[in-house]
Design a protein around this motif. Structure first.
Motif, PDB file in Angstrom:
ATOM      1  N   MET A  68       0.826  -1.209   0.000  1.00 35.06           N
ATOM      2  CA  MET A  68       0.000   0.000   0.000  1.00 35.06           C
ATOM      3  C   MET A  68       0.862   1.261   0.000  1.00 35.06           C
ATOM      4  O   MET A  68       0.336   2.368   0.105  1.00 35.06           O
ATOM      5  N   GLY A  69       2.176   1.085  -0.096  1.00 32.84           N
ATOM      6  CA  GLY A  69       3.065   2.228  -0.147  1.00 32.84           C
ATOM      7  C   GLY A  69       3.420   2.799   1.199  1.00 32.84           C
ATOM      8  O   GLY A  69       3.913   3.933   1.294  1.00 32.84           O
ATOM      9  N   GLN A  70       3.217   2.027   2.248  1.00 33.99           N
ATOM     10  CA  GLN A  70       3.535   2.485   3.596  1.00 33.99           C
ATOM     11  C   GLN A  70       4.559   1.541   4.218  1.00 33.99           C
ATOM     12  O   GLN A  70       4.934   0.526   3.636  1.00 33.99           O
ATOM     13  N   GLY A  71       4.985   1.878   5.397  1.00 34.41           N
ATOM     14  CA  GLY A  71       5.983   1.066   6.079  1.00 34.41           C
ATOM     15  C   GLY A  71       5.477   0.551   7.413  1.00 34.41           C
ATOM     16  O   GLY A  71       4.608   1.158   8.030  1.00 34.41           O
ATOM     17  N   LEU A  72       6.020  -0.585   7.850  1.00 29.40           N
ATOM     18  CA  LEU A  72       5.673  -1.146   9.155  1.00 29.40           C
ATOM     19  C   LEU A  72       6.869  -1.938   9.666  1.00 29.40           C
ATOM     20  O   LEU A  72       7.304  -2.899   9.036  1.00 29.40           O
ATOM     21  N   LYS A  73       7.410  -1.500  10.794  1.00 24.21           N
ATOM     22  CA  LYS A  73       8.548  -2.189  11.389  1.00 24.21           C
ATOM     23  C   LYS A  73       8.057  -3.398  12.184  1.00 24.21           C
ATOM     24  O   LYS A  73       7.119  -3.292  12.981  1.00 24.21           O
ATOM     25  N   VAL A  74       8.687  -4.525  11.961  1.00 24.71           N
ATOM     26  CA  VAL A  74       8.361  -5.754  12.691  1.00 24.71           C
ATOM     27  C   VAL A  74       9.638  -6.259  13.349  1.00 24.71           C
ATOM     28  O   VAL A  74      10.639  -6.502  12.663  1.00 24.71           O
ATOM     29  N   SER A  75       9.609  -6.418  14.655  1.00 26.18           N
ATOM     30  CA  SER A  75      10.789  -6.866  15.390  1.00 26.18           C
ATOM     31  C   SER A  75      10.789  -8.380  15.526  1.00 26.18           C
ATOM     32  O   SER A  75       9.768  -9.048  15.330  1.00 26.18           O
ATOM     33  N   GLU A  76      11.933  -8.918  15.897  1.00 32.90           N
ATOM     34  CA  GLU A  76      12.035 -10.358  16.161  1.00 32.90           C
ATOM     35  C   GLU A  76      11.122 -10.749  17.316  1.00 32.90           C
ATOM     36  O   GLU A  76      10.530 -11.842  17.313  1.00 32.90           O
ATOM     37  N   GLU A  77      10.981  -9.866  18.296  1.00 32.74           N
ATOM     38  CA  GLU A  77      10.074 -10.146  19.419  1.00 32.74           C
ATOM     39  C   GLU A  77       8.633 -10.259  18.939  1.00 32.74           C
ATOM     40  O   GLU A  77       7.869 -11.109  19.421  1.00 32.74           O
ATOM     41  N   ASP A  78       8.239  -9.407  17.984  1.00 29.95           N
ATOM     42  CA  ASP A  78       6.889  -9.493  17.423  1.00 29.95           C
ATOM     43  C   ASP A  78       6.665 -10.845  16.758  1.00 29.95           C
ATOM     44  O   ASP A  78       5.602 -11.467  16.916  1.00 29.95           O
ATOM     45  N   LEU A  79       7.645 -11.300  16.010  1.00 36.12           N
ATOM     46  CA  LEU A  79       7.526 -12.576  15.298  1.00 36.12           C
ATOM     47  C   LEU A  79       7.485 -13.745  16.276  1.00 36.12           C
ATOM     48  O   LEU A  79       6.688 -14.681  16.113  1.00 36.12           O
ATOM     49  N   GLN A  80       8.322 -13.699  17.289  1.00 37.61           N
ATOM     50  CA  GLN A  80       8.332 -14.777  18.277  1.00 37.61           C
ATOM     51  C   GLN A  80       7.014 -14.841  19.041  1.00 37.61           C
ATOM     52  O   GLN A  80       6.494 -15.927  19.326  1.00 37.61           O
ATOM     53  N   GLU A  81       6.460 -13.680  19.364  1.00 38.57           N
ATOM     54  CA  GLU A  81       5.180 -13.644  20.066  1.00 38.57           C
ATOM     55  C   GLU A  81       4.071 -14.206  19.187  1.00 38.57           C
ATOM     56  O   GLU A  81       3.201 -14.949  19.668  1.00 38.57           O
ATOM     57  N   ALA A  82       4.077 -13.869  17.904  1.00 36.04           N
ATOM     58  CA  ALA A  82       3.064 -14.399  16.980  1.00 36.04           C
ATOM     59  C   ALA A  82       3.181 -15.913  16.851  1.00 36.04           C
ATOM     60  O   ALA A  82       2.161 -16.619  16.778  1.00 36.04           O
ATOM     61  N   GLU A  83       4.408 -16.420  16.833  1.00 35.03           N
ATOM     62  CA  GLU A  83       4.607 -17.872  16.796  1.00 35.03           C
ATOM     63  C   GLU A  83       4.070 -18.505  18.077  1.00 35.03           C
ATOM     64  O   GLU A  83       3.389 -19.540  18.034  1.00 35.03           O
ATOM     65  N   ARG A  84       4.368 -17.890  19.209  1.00 32.19           N
ATOM     66  CA  ARG A  84       3.933 -18.430  20.497  1.00 32.19           C
ATOM     67  C   ARG A  84       2.422 -18.469  20.613  1.00 32.19           C
ATOM     68  O   ARG A  84       1.839 -19.418  21.140  1.00 32.19           O
ATOM     69  N   GLN A  85       1.772 -17.431  20.079  1.00 32.52           N
ATOM     70  CA  GLN A  85       0.324 -17.350  20.154  1.00 32.52           C
ATOM     71  C   GLN A  85      -0.364 -18.174  19.074  1.00 32.52           C
ATOM     72  O   GLN A  85      -1.576 -18.315  19.089  1.00 32.52           O
ATOM     73  N   GLY A  86       0.405 -18.715  18.142  1.00 32.40           N
ATOM     74  CA  GLY A  86      -0.191 -19.508  17.069  1.00 32.40           C
ATOM     75  C   GLY A  86      -0.766 -18.689  15.941  1.00 32.40           C
ATOM     76  O   GLY A  86      -1.521 -19.208  15.112  1.00 32.40           O
ATOM     77  N   HIS A  87      -0.408 -17.376  15.862  1.00 31.72           N
ATOM     78  CA  HIS A  87      -0.917 -16.520  14.785  1.00 31.72           C
ATOM     79  C   HIS A  87      -0.167 -16.745  13.474  1.00 31.72           C
ATOM     80  O   HIS A  87      -0.616 -16.290  12.424  1.00 31.72           O
ATOM     81  N   MET A  88       0.963 -17.403  13.548  1.00 34.63           N
ATOM     82  CA  MET A  88       1.733 -17.717  12.343  1.00 34.63           C
ATOM     83  C   MET A  88       2.454 -19.028  12.562  1.00 34.63           C
ATOM     84  O   MET A  88       2.751 -19.415  13.706  1.00 34.63           O
ATOM     85  N   ASP A  89       2.707 -19.754  11.481  1.00 29.42           N
ATOM     86  CA  ASP A  89       3.455 -20.998  11.585  1.00 29.42           C
ATOM     87  C   ASP A  89       4.891 -20.713  12.011  1.00 29.42           C
ATOM     88  O   ASP A  89       5.422 -19.622  11.786  1.00 29.42           O
ATOM     89  N   ARG A  90       5.491 -21.691  12.612  1.00 30.20           N
ATOM     90  CA  ARG A  90       6.898 -21.566  12.996  1.00 30.20           C
ATOM     91  C   ARG A  90       7.738 -21.344  11.738  1.00 30.20           C
ATOM     92  O   ARG A  90       7.579 -22.045  10.739  1.00 30.20           O
TER      93      ARG A  90
END
Length: 485
Positions: A68-90
């Protein structure tokens, strides 16, 4: 809205988006990940249906903002939390840079040899990329089927080294479908057995079957002593686990029958004098004097006297100590005033006391001269209250929400393993107040509280671990007490 959706959030997924994702440094690292690729392809097929399912995946949100022409910073902590919560596959350990490095290897044989060297060095992700290259080149006409089977087997071994058991099982199964022979078949069966074992007790039986088949094939092909011992050792270990589980199930069944009967020990056969219960409780026979007294009181005829003089029936004494009430009190103490912060400065706080829906069963049970075992099963319910400042005006009070958390599947055969299989892992669910019918979207503070409430699971797991450790201490003391009697 038209069929399939027509909002900008949906439209950006149409067409060939991969070059844009691969060229941006923030999303480039995701484009080789199978989970991310599968999610994006599903969204492209039906954005209106699939996008809401993947909104909890930070990579998907980052990709959408980029498109969409915008930016969004994603940290390693964000990814690990999403994995832990089951929002994304490992995430896969094999990155795009690994795949690109392996792509320059010209032949299948060289790719396998390079993979073997990297495996020996412990660079398992790069080794996997080389084995993938080898298998792909065989598919293109280089090398024979055995070479591809070997590459898949080596990939599985590398995934085992990374504790990626599902992937290891997947590649073993893929190779076994092509009917390998000789020692390679033994390796694949053995490695798949280990991969299935690593996924938890729910795959125990198929893991044992794989190892049994591996042992048969190893003996048939006259495998080396070292290989035979490795297969035998793993098979014996899993068979011992199965035997222990079966014994535990039998003891649990006996304990449940005893509880239902309202007695901590088996009831004597009809017609047996009452006094021999001393033998049941204390584990020995009644004294001669006591037996004589019993005989005199019950002797109404010669036959009844003879019946009274016979030794009591032989069965193992049962000892049981119920910890259910004590566990509930302890959990109430540990969970009191516990909570977690919200990013905007609010807090999620547990209310005092487990609710009436809570069910706790915990006891130590020993039969005969055994040391006994600890059995427990928890279903915990507790209320919580959350506050958040997100999106609230400076002069306004914090947003407030109340809800419930329910933990279940907590027992001696399960553990705290976020994202693990439901049959062997603690599970939880959150309850939120019913949203009134309204035209506007969910308030930011509401969304923040709902997201932050997931952290309560970690708090419960931490306190449960404390109580389980204490229960084992109580059980050990009960065993010592029983043995000293």
């Amino acid at each position: 809205m038209e069929e399939g959706g027509s909002t900008p959030h949906f439209e950006v997924w149409r067409g060939d988006i991969w070059p844009a994702l691969a060229s941006h440094p923030e999303t480039r690292k995701h484009v080789a990940d199978p989970g991310f690729v599968a999610a994006v392809k599903a969204i492209q097929q039906d954005p209106a249906k699939e996008l809401p399912k993947h909104m909890g995946d930070p990579r998907v949100m980052q990709a959408m903002m980029l498109l969409m022409g915008q930016g969004l910073k994603v940290s390693e902590e964000d990814l690990q939390e999403a994995e832990r919560q089951g929002h994304m596959d490992r995430r896969s350990p094999v990155l795009l840079e690994h795949k690109e490095a392996a792509m320059v290897i010209p032949t299948a044989t060289e790719a396998k040899e390079q993979g073997n060297k990297l495996f020996q060095k412990g660079d398992y992700p790069m080794a996997i990329a080389c084995y993938e290259r080898c298998a792909a080149l065989v598919e293109d006409g280089q090398g024979d089927l055995t070479l591809k089977q070997t590459a898949l087997s080596n990939m599985a071994q590398a995934y085992l080294k990374l504790n990626r058991f599902r992937e290891a099982e997947q590649f073993c199964s893929e190779a076994l479908k092509t009917e390998p022979t000789g020692g390679l078949k033994t390796k694949l069966l053995y490695r798949r057995g280990l991969a299935r074992d690593g996924q938890g007790l729910y795959k125990l039986e198929v893991a044992i079957q794989d190892l049994s088949d591996a042992l048969k094939n190893a003996e048939l092909t006259k495998a080396s002593g070292e290989e035979l011992n490795a297969v035998k050792g793993s098979l014996e270990r899993l068979c011992a686990v199965r035997a222990e589980r079966e014994q535990r199930r039998r003891e649990e069944s006996e304990a449940e029958q005893l509880r239902k009967s309202g007695s901590a020990v088996p009831s004597p056969p009809r017609g047996t004098p009452a006094e021999p219960k001393i033998a049941e409780v204390h584990g020995g026979k009644p004294s001669p004097k006591k037996a004589a007294a019993v005989s005199k009181r019950s002797a109404k005829s010669a036959s009844s006297a003879k019946s009274a003089e016979r030794p009591p029936p032989k069965f193992a004494p049962v000892s049981e100590v119920d910890y259910s009430f004590r566990v509930r009190q302890r959990l109430d103490e540990l969970l009191k005033d516990q909570g977690c912060p919200t990013p905007s400065g609010g807090r999620i706080t547990l209310k005092t006391g487990l609710t009436g829906e809570t069910k706790i069963s915990a006891s130590w049970l020993a039969k005969g001269g055994s040391t006994g075992a600890l059995y427990y099963d928890f279903v915990l319910h507790m209320g919580w209250k959350g506050t958040s400042r997100k999106g609230r005006p400076k002069d306004a009070d914090s947003g407030v929400m109340e809800g419930m958390i329910r933990l279940y599947n907590v027992g001696q055969d399960t553990s705290y393993n976020p994202g693990g299989h439901p049959s062997v892992s603690y599970m939880y669910s959150l309850g939120f107040p019913a949203s009134p019918s309204r035209a506007h979207a969910e308030e930011p503070w509401e969304a923040e509280i709902k997201e932050s409430a997931n952290d309560l699971f970690d708090i419960f797991a931490e306190k449960i671990a404390i109580v389980v450790k204490e229960m084992h201490g109580w059980a050990a003391a009960a065993a010592r007490s029983a043995s000293s009697r």
